[in-house]
Structures are given as C-alpha cells and as structure tokens.
Motif scaffolding. Structure first.
Motif, PDB file in Angstrom:
ATOM      1  N   ILE A  59       0.832  -1.201   0.000  1.00 15.48           N
ATOM      2  CA  ILE A  59       0.000   0.000   0.000  1.00 15.48           C
ATOM      3  C   ILE A  59       0.867   1.252   0.000  1.00 15.48           C
ATOM      4  O   ILE A  59       0.607   2.228  -0.709  1.00 15.48           O
ATOM      5  N   LYS A  63       1.075   3.366  -3.888  1.00 17.86           N
ATOM      6  CA  LYS A  63      -0.096   4.197  -3.578  1.00 17.86           C
ATOM      7  C   LYS A  63      -0.394   5.236  -4.658  1.00 17.86           C
ATOM      8  O   LYS A  63      -0.573   6.412  -4.372  1.00 17.86           O
ATOM      9  N   ILE A  66      -6.327   4.321  -5.957  1.00 16.83           N
ATOM     10  CA  ILE A  66      -6.999   3.143  -5.422  1.00 16.83           C
ATOM     11  C   ILE A  66      -8.414   3.093  -6.001  1.00 16.83           C
ATOM     12  O   ILE A  66      -9.098   4.104  -6.052  1.00 16.83           O
ATOM     13  N   LYS A  68     -11.898   2.440  -5.424  1.00 18.32           N
ATOM     14  CA  LYS A  68     -12.821   2.271  -4.300  1.00 18.32           C
ATOM     15  C   LYS A  68     -13.977   1.331  -4.639  1.00 18.32           C
ATOM     16  O   LYS A  68     -14.499   0.634  -3.765  1.00 18.32           O
ATOM     17  N   ILE A  71     -12.856  -2.193  -4.014  1.00 21.02           N
ATOM     18  CA  ILE A  71     -12.731  -2.445  -2.579  1.00 21.02           C
ATOM     19  C   ILE A  71     -14.101  -2.813  -2.010  1.00 21.02           C
ATOM     20  O   ILE A  71     -14.233  -3.685  -1.142  1.00 21.02           O
ATOM     21  N   VAL A 161      -2.174   0.776  -9.578  1.00 19.26           N
ATOM     22  CA  VAL A 161      -3.518   0.813  -8.998  1.00 19.26           C
ATOM     23  C   VAL A 161      -3.970  -0.607  -8.659  1.00 19.26           C
ATOM     24  O   VAL A 161      -4.571  -0.857  -7.605  1.00 19.26           O
ATOM     25  N   ALA A 164      -1.994  -1.797  -5.480  1.00 19.19           N
ATOM     26  CA  ALA A 164      -2.414  -1.072  -4.282  1.00 19.19           C
ATOM     27  C   ALA A 164      -3.822  -1.477  -3.850  1.00 19.19           C
ATOM     28  O   ALA A 164      -4.082  -1.711  -2.663  1.00 19.19           O
ATOM     29  N   THR A 165      -4.745  -1.571  -4.815  1.00 18.32           N
ATOM     30  CA  THR A 165      -6.127  -1.957  -4.505  1.00 18.32           C
ATOM     31  C   THR A 165      -6.176  -3.385  -3.980  1.00 18.32           C
ATOM     32  O   THR A 165      -6.872  -3.676  -2.997  1.00 18.32           O
ATOM     33  N   ILE A 168      -4.912  -3.503  -0.359  1.00 20.02           N
ATOM     34  CA  ILE A 168      -5.879  -3.017   0.630  1.00 20.02           C
ATOM     35  C   ILE A 168      -6.929  -4.096   0.919  1.00 20.02           C
ATOM     36  O   ILE A 168      -7.283  -4.351   2.075  1.00 20.02           O
TER      37      ILE A 168
END
Length: 244
Positions: A59, A63, A66, A68, A71, A161, A164-165, A168
């Motif tokens: 992350i 970064k 991201i 969302k 997620i 991306v 990182a995604t 998370i």
C-alpha cells in the motif's frame, strides 16, 4: 537459529518478491513453502500475520490511486467469506487440507497456462462472486490471491492501482483471518518468533519486487510464476499424499 530456519526465511523473501512481481500475491508460494516447516494450522497462522505486514508495504509503495469500487464489491465479500473459511478450517483434517492445497495449486496453474486469455466479465456480480470465493479459499487453505487477481484483471487497472487496490483488500482479509486463527489456536509461540523477521522480509521483498517490476514485463514473469506454482503444487501433493 538452525540453518533450516534461516533457509525458511530466505524462501519467504523469495516468495514475497515473486508474488509481488507475478501479481498472484506471495501466499501462493509462501503457504506450500511454510508447509515444509510447520503443521498446516500453524502455516495458516503465520501466513496471515506475514501478509498483514506485506500488504501494508505494498500500500505504501504502490499508492498511486486506489479503486474504491473494487474495494467495495470484491473486498467486503472477501472479508466476510474469509472469516467463514477460517472458522470451517478448524473442523477439517489438516492433512486433508494439505492435499486440497496441492490439487488447488496444480489446477490453478494449469488453468492459467492452458487458458492464457481467460477473462472474467468486469461486472459487479462477477466481482462479488470472485471476492467471496477468494476470501473463502484464503480462509480454508491460506491462499486465495490468485482468484482475486483473476477477478480484478477483468477491470483492466493500471499496474500500480491494481497492486495497491489488491493490497488493501488483502489487508482486510488477512487482518480478519488473523483474529479467527488466533481464536482457533493456530498462532503459537513456535511461529511468533518469526514475526519480527517476516516483518522485515515483507517490506524488503515488496521493495525488491517493485524494482524488478519496473524493468521486467509482468506478463513474461507471470508465465515463469505459473510454472513454479505447478511444480510447488506437485511437490505439495506428493508430500501430503505420502503422509496421509
């Protein structure tokens, strides 16, 4: 520490580097490696703790945006089903789980090798199903990142991306199953001694993987990763079958 314990740490670092570059996550390599040193329930415990640190590193290092939406649609089902899988794992025979792990790794690698253009529709329904399945498999077998990776690949995210995604989502999954595994009794004094070393390995392995990823095509490296997963799966299956 004994030499074989040092070797485990070296292999853990290698798993983290390869997992970062290949896009499958380190657990697909780390779980079968750890299985040669610990009983399978301890493997689940040490893998979950290792990945909490590893994903925090990803992350921080990747970064650059991201997603969302993913997620929400992949992450939440994954967290819910990893708890279910973690609870169920307590009631399954550990040697049987090792055999299932070997079969899973072999089937997964062959699927990607044979079906090179395998894709999942980039829709919310598929995202929820893929997230839930990846979480459940992670809870039971310790590794479900490849299923999540296949699901996320459908959305054609930029490389940083994507990582990182995924990190998370994985962090939420691993933090949740760490709690479940703790109450299951999987996190013992035997594996807690490795936590400080795995903390450093998680950061170092992710950093090395990021450097290599900037110079090597992820697609080409993924092919090599698949072959390694296949070999590890065969070895795991043979070892488990002989001890069953």
């Amino acid at each position: 520490m004994k030499n074989i314990e040092y070797m485990f740490l070296i292999l853990a670092l290698l798993a983290e580097v390869i997992g970062t570059i290949g896009g499958f996550g380190s657990s697909v390599f780390f779980v079968p490696i750890a299985n040669f040193y610990f009983d399978f329930q301890s493997v689940l415990g040490v893998t979950a703790m290792f990945h909490v640190v590893s994903n925090l590193s990803k992350i921080a290092l990747f970064k650059k945006g991201i997603d969302k939406r993913l997620i929400l649609y992949i992450g939440l089902p994954a967290i819910g089903f990893v708890v279910l899988g973690g609870v169920i794992s307590k009631y399954l025979n550990s040697q049987f789980l090792e055999i299932i792990l070997g079969v899973f790794l072999i089937a997964l690698s062959l699927l990607f090798i044979i079906k090179k253009d395998l894709v999942i529709k980039p829709k919310n329904k598929e995202a929820v199903i893929g997230g839930g399945l990846s979480g459940f498999v992670a809870g039971v077998l310790g590794t479900g990142g490849a299923i999540r990776g296949l699901t996320m690949a459908a959305f054609n995210l930029e490389k940083n991306v994507f990582i990182a995604t995924s990190a998370i989502i994985d962090f939420g999954v691993d933090f949740s199953r760490t709690i479940v595994y703790f109450f299951n009794g999987y996190i013992t004094k035997e594996i807690l001694i490795y936590v400080p070393f795995l903390f450093v390995i998680g950061i170092l392995g992710t950093y090395i993987g990021k450097l290599v990823l900037n110079k090597v095509s992820q697609e080409n490296f993924k092919k090599t990763s698949l072959i390694l997963i296949l070999i590890i799966g065969v070895i795991t299956l043979i070892k488990s079958a002989l001890n069953f």
